[in-house]
Design an enzyme around this catalytic site. Structure first.
Site, PDB file in Angstrom:
ATOM      1  N   LYS A 108       8.579  -3.653   1.230  1.00 45.77           N
ATOM      2  CA  LYS A 108       8.689  -3.373  -0.205  1.00 45.77           C
ATOM      3  C   LYS A 108       9.514  -4.471  -0.840  1.00 45.77           C
ATOM      4  CE  LYS A 108       7.416   0.138  -2.874  1.00 45.77           C
ATOM      5  NZ  LYS A 108       6.320   1.059  -2.548  1.00 45.77           N
TER       6      LYS A 108
HETATM    7  N1  GLU Z   1       3.000   0.496  -4.086  1.00 45.78           N
HETATM    8  C1  GLU Z   1       2.017   1.312  -3.450  1.00 45.78           C
HETATM    9  C2  GLU Z   1       2.658   2.303  -2.498  1.00 45.78           C
HETATM   10  O1  GLU Z   1       3.801   2.643  -2.651  1.00 45.78           O
HETATM   11  C3  GLU Z   1       0.893   0.505  -2.826  1.00 45.78           C
HETATM   12  C4  GLU Z   1       1.309  -0.497  -1.797  1.00 45.78           C
HETATM   13  C5  GLU Z   1       0.161  -1.402  -1.372  1.00 45.78           C
HETATM   14  O2  GLU Z   1      -0.937  -1.267  -1.860  1.00 45.78           O
HETATM   15  O3  GLU Z   1       0.435  -2.270  -0.522  1.00 45.78           O
HETATM   16  O4  GLU Z   1       2.037   2.837  -1.621  1.00 45.78           O
END
Ligand code: GLU
Length: 415
Positions: free
Chosen positions: A104
């Site tokens: 993240k």
């Molecule tokens: N931000 C989204 C999540 O929390 C998607 C992450 C992604 O597609 O890599 O799952």
């Protein structure tokens, strides 16, 4: 003071590790972070002045594959939140069966306060800072709170410029015209709807059910829209500072279209009583969908929640204290790591398409999405049902942790 998201993630992990029988050294490995990257970087503003921003990218664990996860732009980002969110991505990818680890990122900024050109400058400079640790085989960012397809386009372009050729697979959630996947924009909300419909299949699915959706961004907005289209009564919606209630159902589709066009609910003139956003969480409905931020359901308000079913659109909306209250009260929580996994699942499809220079039709994307999510959800239900006193969250995290520890043991510890 409220506990941090990282404490929540760690408490959930240890509960799952107890179930999976992990020893101390396995716990140490799975709670460590592969890379914690922190940067302070200057950005030129429209008036020629410079501002310094703080950004993070955390790669939690890559035992199952390259790491994957969004980048959020928010004034409230902390390094501990980013770590928690990265760890949740690891279990999410594992429990969904995707060949990815978890990551993240975040930048401390309120994107609404920046012009498009300042936002572009910020995105390009942050991308340049994280270029050494991202890549289509290493770590693949995507949108999250406060970021969108345009920001992914700038990231892809910046990374490609430094390589000297176009590398679409370095990020997902791009505009469709730049190699983004059909259906990615709707994927998280659509996945929520598929799982809810499956969960309620013995009770006739989502049609006719009353729903409260807390948060009207990409996740809550699309979810509310699709539930309305599928015949649910979306009685409650809210954005950051305005809630709306209407017994016959709010026109969630129109409200979200207003937000998509850059508006806020305060200025929307659709029908419904104006209420406090926090009251949406206490709505007397069949299903509550927290789809905004972490830790909105806590020990303080869990006793007052009236929905019998909670579908987690946000990551980490429920604290461990609230989880305990819900378990005692017989309220079912379909946990984030499976409920909102539609986004990263279609991100995986986008990455696969980019690597093969293929373009899938939306119908194919949606069908494959269902084919991934429903078995993952079923696996969790079966695990919970066959284990005494096991919530869906414990079952989901247990399966995720089990898969990551198995991969770690099979690979062995280098050297
Ligand atoms: N931000 C989204 C999540 O929390 C998607 C992450 C992604 O597609 O890599 O799952």
């Amino acid at each position: 003071m409220a506990d941090s998201a990282l404490n929540t993630a760690l408490r959930q992990f240890h509960a799952a590790a107890d179930r999976a029988g992990l020893d101390d050294s396995q716990r140490v490995i799975l709670t460590s972070f592969k890379t914690v990257f922190q940067t302070e970087f200057p950005v030129e503003m429209d008036d020629g002045s410079f501002r310094v921003f703080q950004g993070y990218r955390v790669l939690h664990n890559s035992a199952l594959g390259p790491t994957k996860g969004g980048i959020r732009y928010s004034p409230n980002v902390t390094i501990d939140d980013v770590k928690a969110l990265a760890m949740w991505m690891t279990w999410k990818c594992a429990v969904t069966g995707l060949p990815f680890g978890g990551a993240k990122g975040g930048v401390i900024v309120d994107p609404a306060t920046l012009s498009q050109s300042a936002l572009q400058n910020l995105t390009r400079r942050f991308t340049a800072e994280i270029t050494p640790i991202i890549g289509p085989d290493k770590d693949i960012p995507a949108p999250d709170m406060g970021t969108n397809a345009q920001i992914m386009a700038w990231m892809m372009d910046t990374y490609s410029m430094s390589a000297g050729y176009t590398i679409p697979a370095v990020v997902t959630g791009k505009p469709v015209s730049l190699g983004g996947s059909e259906g990615r924009y709707e994927a998280t909300g659509r996945g929520l709807m598929y799982i809810l419909d499956e969960h309620l299949s013995d009770a006739g699915g989502v049609r006719g059910k009353t729903v409260a959706v807390h948060g009207l961004g990409n996740v809550g907005g699309v979810c509310a829209r699709l539930l309305q289209q599928a015949g649910a009564h979306v009685q409650y919606i809210c954005d950051k500072d305005t809630g709306i209630f209407r017994a016959e159902g709010v026109d969630a589709d129109a409200a979200f279209a207003f937000i998509e066009a850059g508006g806020v609910l305060r200025d929307w003139d659709g029908a419904g009583e104006r209420i406090a956003p926090s009251d949406v969480l206490l709505a007397d409905v069949d299903v509550l969908v927290p789809a905004a931020v972490e830790h909105v359901l806590t020990g303080d308000n869990a006793g007052k929640v009236r929905a019998r079913l909670i579908l987690e659109g946000a990551n980490g909306p429920t604290t461990p204290e609230a989880d305990e209250v819900f378990q005692q009260r017989g309220i079912t929580v379909i946990p984030d790591v499976v409920a909102n996994a539609g986004g990263v699942t279609v991100s995986y499809f986008e990455w696969v398409q980019a690597r093969q220079y293929l373009h899938w039709r939306e119908a194919q994307v949606n069908e494959e999405l269902r084919n991934v999510l429903i078995p993952a959800y079923r696996g969790i239900i079966n695990r919970a049902m066959s284990t005494p006193d096991c919530t869906l969250r414990e079952a989901a995290q247990w399966i995720g942790v089990e898969r990551v520890v198995q991969a770690t043991m099979l690979r062995g510890i280098y050297p």
